[in-house]
Design an enzyme around this catalytic site. Structure first.
Site, PDB file in Angstrom:
ATOM      1  N   TYR A   1       0.836  -1.353  -0.073  1.00 34.37           N
ATOM      2  CA  TYR A   1       0.020   0.195  -0.199  1.00 34.37           C
ATOM      3  C   TYR A   1       0.647   1.390   0.406  1.00 34.37           C
ATOM      4  CZ  TYR A   1      -3.092   3.375   1.651  1.00 34.37           C
ATOM      5  OH  TYR A   1      -3.614   4.605   2.801  1.00 34.37           O
TER       6      TYR A   1
ATOM      7  N   ASP B   1       9.516  -7.116  -3.907  1.00 36.68           N
ATOM      8  CA  ASP B   1       8.534  -8.265  -2.756  1.00 36.68           C
ATOM      9  C   ASP B   1       8.248  -9.332  -3.334  1.00 36.68           C
ATOM     10  OD1 ASP B   1       5.912  -7.520  -2.116  1.00 36.68           O
ATOM     11  OD2 ASP B   1       5.785  -6.014  -1.371  1.00 36.68           O
TER      12      ASP B   1
ATOM     13  N   SER C   1       6.332   3.039  13.402  1.00 36.56           N
ATOM     14  CA  SER C   1       5.097   3.416  13.231  1.00 36.56           C
ATOM     15  C   SER C   1       4.837   4.089  14.787  1.00 36.56           C
ATOM     16  CB  SER C   1       4.189   2.032  14.169  1.00 36.56           C
ATOM     17  OG  SER C   1       2.861   2.536  13.959  1.00 36.56           O
TER      18      SER C   1
ATOM     19  N   TYR D   1       3.782  -7.571  16.327  1.00 35.86           N
ATOM     20  CA  TYR D   1       3.797  -6.297  15.800  1.00 35.86           C
ATOM     21  C   TYR D   1       4.366  -4.955  16.562  1.00 35.86           C
ATOM     22  CZ  TYR D   1       3.426  -2.511  12.683  1.00 35.86           C
ATOM     23  OH  TYR D   1       3.318  -1.471  11.055  1.00 35.86           O
TER      24      TYR D   1
ATOM     25  N   LYS E   1       9.267  -2.807  15.608  1.00 34.69           N
ATOM     26  CA  LYS E   1       8.753  -1.522  15.293  1.00 34.69           C
ATOM     27  C   LYS E   1       9.980  -1.523  16.156  1.00 34.69           C
ATOM     28  CE  LYS E   1       6.645  -1.722  11.304  1.00 34.69           C
ATOM     29  NZ  LYS E   1       7.483  -1.993  10.391  1.00 34.69           N
TER      30      LYS E   1
ATOM     31  N   PHE F   1       1.698   7.936  11.432  1.00 33.25           N
ATOM     32  CA  PHE F   1       0.465   7.876  12.162  1.00 33.25           C
ATOM     33  C   PHE F   1      -0.120   6.602  11.772  1.00 33.25           C
ATOM     34  CE2 PHE F   1       0.991  10.079  16.216  1.00 33.25           C
ATOM     35  CZ  PHE F   1       2.008   9.614  16.196  1.00 33.25           C
TER      36      PHE F   1
ATOM     37  N   PHE G   1     -16.484   0.693  17.391  1.00 34.59           N
ATOM     38  CA  PHE G   1     -15.895   0.029  18.521  1.00 34.59           C
ATOM     39  C   PHE G   1     -15.711   0.890  19.468  1.00 34.59           C
ATOM     40  CE2 PHE G   1     -13.112  -2.059  15.398  1.00 34.59           C
ATOM     41  CZ  PHE G   1     -13.809  -3.653  14.648  1.00 34.59           C
TER      42      PHE G   1
ATOM     43  N   GLY H   1      -6.997  -3.142  23.059  1.00 33.96           N
ATOM     44  CA  GLY H   1      -5.499  -2.468  22.330  1.00 33.96           C
ATOM     45  C   GLY H   1      -5.856  -1.100  21.933  1.00 33.96           C
TER      46      GLY H   1
END
Ligand code: NAD
Ligand code: WQD
Length: 336
Positions: free
Chosen positions: A11, A31, A123, A147, A151, A175, A215, A292
């Site tokens: 992406y 890739d 991130s 994950y 990072k 972000f 959520f 989370g």
């Protein structure tokens, strides 16, 4: 510059490859399509003409070293990683193997090939403080998932490597990237049910999902739903070009930059903006909180503006309009 875009069919990488070419650089894409499709390369070429592409598993150290030996890049932008937070909790080893494996292969290959510049995808997930805006100097950093740990640990590994070598490394803390190329040619195409809000909204609008579940609406925010710093992927692609060109001056060993707009938008505000952009109702229901999730998160992006001359220029309405253009022109994503 000849820039190896590792994970360039993904992406953010695909949009960055296009903006690199637009800025006069030569993107070389590598890739293995673990989370993307060969169609992406065709789409990139429809925008900027023929690009060099290599199908390589970047956890394979030998194959990565051979790739560098044959293309001799001046710089690397390293996007190749697995990125789903929930999945990383279920399959931690896959995340550690891929996210550290690709990083080690790239660093090893850079050493052998003499490539000195590395831009790394980190991130905002590393920020653990109570109150945004988050600045690069915040010391309260967390890893709430495997994950997130990849990072945080990769940032540490790269800081140690920078201190011991003559590499020039940028740690880019994104972000919430959303949107697509304004032509509708490229966009976000998650596999299965989207985890993230913008692709979920797009799929409801196009009729692939019945309704959005919000959520939680009992957070301590103005409308009770979470606030996030949504950032147009084209602004983020331009940020990579700016970071790369800054690192190429040769006076930075390692530097962290935030990329966001500096503003928080709620889940309900984004839903409303998307409804306006697509001209269709987006039905929703309020569900329980997602484990989370934090109540709010946005960047202090001033360092990027001061040091890179970069500032996000696209609005929430632009982000929704471009997400919708992509989704409506490609209802099944790259599967068309
Ligand atoms: P993506 O999944 O669309 O792109 C990653 C690309 O890497 C994919 O094309 C995938 O096929 C490729 N890849 C994975 N493993 C590989 C391997 N072993 N060899 C070669 N290629 C491999 O993800 P994205 O949203 O474009 O994210 C790019 C980077 O930015 C990732 O490192 C991600 O963790 C980070 N990031 C993303 C976000 C976000 O919200 N999208 C936010 C912060 C950071
Ligand atoms: C945004 C808001 C949800 C879906 C994630 C990763 C982060 C980073 C970016 C990689 C939240 C709410 C969502 C839905 C909802 N990725 N939501 N219904 O969680 O800020 O960040 O992507 O580094 O690490 O965690 O983004 O888009 O998932 O959620 O109500 O169906 O939308 O609760 O408040 P998030 P998101």
């Amino acid at each position: 510059m000849r820039v190896l875009v590792a994970g360039g069919a993904g992406y953010i990488g695909s949009h960055t490859a296009v903006q690199l070419a637009e800025a006069g650089h030569t993107p070389i894409i590598a890739d293995n399509f673990a989370n993307s499709s060969p169609e992406v390369i065709t789409r990139i070429e429809s925008l900027v003409g023929k690009v060099e592409f290599h199908e390589v598993d970047l956890t394979d150290r030998r194959a990565t070293a051979e790739l560098f030996a044959s293309c001799r890049p001046d710089a690397v932008i390293h996007f190749a990683a697995l990125k789903a937070v929930g999945e990383s909790v279920e399959r931690p080893l896959d995340y550690y193997e891929t996210n550290f494996g690709t990083l080690f292969s790239v660093l090893g290959a850079m050493k052998e090939a003499g490539t000195k510049i590395l831009v790394f995808s980190s991130s905002a997930t590393v920020y653990g403080g109570d109150h945004p805006p988050f600045t690069e100097e915040d010391e309260e950093l967390v890893a709430l998932s495997p994950y997130g740990y990849t990072k945080l640990a990769s940032e540490r590994i790269l800081t140690d490597v920078a201190a011991a070598t003559d590499l020039h490394i940028g740690l880019l803390r994104y972000f919430n990237p959303v949107g697509g190329h304004p032509s509708g040619t490229m966009g976000e195409d998650p596999r299965g049910i989207p985890n993230n809000l913008m692709p979920y909204l797009s799929q409801v609008a196009v009729g692939r999902r019945e309704k959005l579940t919000v959520f939680g609406d009992d957070y301590p925010t103005p409308d009770g739903t979470c606030l996030r710093d949504y950032l147009h992927v084209m602004d983020l692609a331009d940020a990579h070009v700016a970071a790369l060109e800054r690192l190429a001056k040769g006076d930075i060993s390692v530097r962290t930059w935030n990329f966001g707009t500096g503003k928080g938008t709620s889940v309900l505000e984004l839903r409303e903006a998307f409804e306006k952009a697509c001209g269709r109702p987006i039905p929703y229901e309020i569900g329980p909180r997602r484990a989370g999730d934090r109540a709010d998160s946005w960047a202090d992006p001033s360092r990027a503006e001061e040091e890179l001359g970069w500032k996000a220029s696209r609005t929430i309405d632009d982000m929704c309009a471009d997400s919708w253009r992509w989704q409506s022109m490609n209802p099944r994503g790259y599967g068309q």
